[in-house]
Design a protein around this motif. Structure first.
Motif, PDB file in Angstrom:
ATOM      1  N   THR A 124       5.000   1.317  -8.662  1.00  0.00           N
ATOM      2  CA  THR A 124       4.111   0.235  -9.058  1.00  0.00           C
ATOM      3  C   THR A 124       4.792  -1.129  -9.102  1.00  0.00           C
ATOM      4  O   THR A 124       4.183  -2.144  -8.743  1.00  0.00           O
ATOM      5  CB  THR A 124       3.486   0.548 -10.427  1.00  0.00           C
ATOM      6  N   ARG A 176       2.555  -7.674  -3.696  1.00  0.00           N
ATOM      7  CA  ARG A 176       1.268  -8.333  -3.921  1.00  0.00           C
ATOM      8  C   ARG A 176       1.454  -9.749  -4.456  1.00  0.00           C
ATOM      9  O   ARG A 176       0.681 -10.657  -4.132  1.00  0.00           O
ATOM     10  CB  ARG A 176       0.409  -7.505  -4.888  1.00  0.00           C
ATOM     11  N   PRO A 221      -5.228  -3.028  -7.441  1.00  0.00           N
ATOM     12  CA  PRO A 221      -5.168  -1.646  -6.963  1.00  0.00           C
ATOM     13  C   PRO A 221      -6.094  -0.750  -7.753  1.00  0.00           C
ATOM     14  O   PRO A 221      -6.248  -0.899  -8.963  1.00  0.00           O
ATOM     15  CB  PRO A 221      -3.694  -1.260  -7.193  1.00  0.00           C
ATOM     16  N   GLU A 237       0.825  -1.207   0.000  1.00  0.00           N
ATOM     17  CA  GLU A 237       0.000   0.000   0.000  1.00  0.00           C
ATOM     18  C   GLU A 237       0.858   1.255   0.000  1.00  0.00           C
ATOM     19  O   GLU A 237       0.549   2.240  -0.690  1.00  0.00           O
ATOM     20  CB  GLU A 237      -0.933  -0.016   1.214  1.00  0.00           C
ATOM     21  N   GLY A 277       2.309   1.726  -3.364  1.00  0.00           N
ATOM     22  CA  GLY A 277       1.269   2.185  -4.270  1.00  0.00           C
ATOM     23  C   GLY A 277       1.011   3.667  -4.135  1.00  0.00           C
ATOM     24  O   GLY A 277       0.833   4.370  -5.141  1.00  0.00           O
ATOM     25  N   ALA A 335       5.209  -2.349  -5.539  1.00  0.00           N
ATOM     26  CA  ALA A 335       3.914  -2.759  -4.993  1.00  0.00           C
ATOM     27  C   ALA A 335       3.495  -4.111  -5.569  1.00  0.00           C
ATOM     28  O   ALA A 335       3.010  -4.984  -4.843  1.00  0.00           O
ATOM     29  CB  ALA A 335       2.858  -1.699  -5.309  1.00  0.00           C
TER      30      ALA A 335
END
Length: 204
Positions: free
Chosen positions: A120, A127, A140, A112, A115, A123
């Motif tokens: 990106t 994930r 997202p 988070e 993000g 992130a």
């Protein structure tokens, strides 16, 4: 790795007793990386926190998680959000290797944070780990006012700002006017949701 440990020791000696929050945060992050490499490399670092019985067999990882957690907290207070997210990811990685259920929570927080900064790729990496360990991760959503959606020129400006360049230096490098650079910097700050240029992380 022995040379790396020696460098960390030298760095620690150099900032001992100094009021330098960023330097001490960097030291904790470096100690976390060394401890994560294995118990043997953590020798001489000191323990960031006491070990419970469950951690006794893998003190290096337990120390790594504690060092990264301390670095994360320090970076967040400065604030240096990208460094805080990197430390959170290091903490999560160490906790996951220990079989600590809190790893998923820390990975999610790191994702988070990345993000929000527009990082990106970072992130997505967090994930992916969450999905690999069976955690449901929603895709997202786009942030307000185009957060993270930097144009190519804005990405170039953001990268130079993150390197510590002044607006005049950026203007010279990109063959732009200083006023145009100022406009780009303001837009980058708005899209990334940060207040200071020192909080701008290099675009992924």
């Amino acid at each position: 790795m022995g040379a790396a440990a020696e460098l960390v020791d030298e760095y620690a000696a150099g900032i001992a007793g100094r009021v330098a929050p960023a330097a001490h945060a960097a030291l904790d992050a470096a100690r976390g990386a060394l401890a994560a490499a294995g118990p043997g490399h953590a020798a001489g670092l000191g323990h960031a926190a006491g070990h419970g019985h469950a951690d006794a067999a893998r003190p290096g990882l337990a120390d790594a998680a504690a060092f990264f957690a301390r670095a994360r907290e320090a970076y967040a207070a400065l604030p240096q959000p990208y460094a805080a997210a990197r430390s959170a990811e290091g903490e999560a990685r160490s906790r996951l290797a220990l079989g600590d259920g809190a790893a998923a929570v820390v990975y999610r927080e790191a994702a988070e944070q990345y993000g929000r900064l527009g990082a990106t790729h970072d992130a997505a990496r967090c994930r992916r780990v969450l999905r690999d360990i069976g955690v449901d991760v929603p895709l997202p959503r786009g942030g307000r006012r185009g957060a993270g959606a930097l144009s190519q020129r804005e990405r170039e400006v953001a990268r130079l700002v993150a390197l510590g360049r002044t607006n005049r230096e950026i203007a010279d490098v990109l063959f732009l006017s200083t006023r145009t650079v100022e406009t780009h910097v303001a837009t980058v700050l708005r899209k990334l949701g940060v207040r200071s240029r020192t909080q701008i992380a290099p675009p992924a």
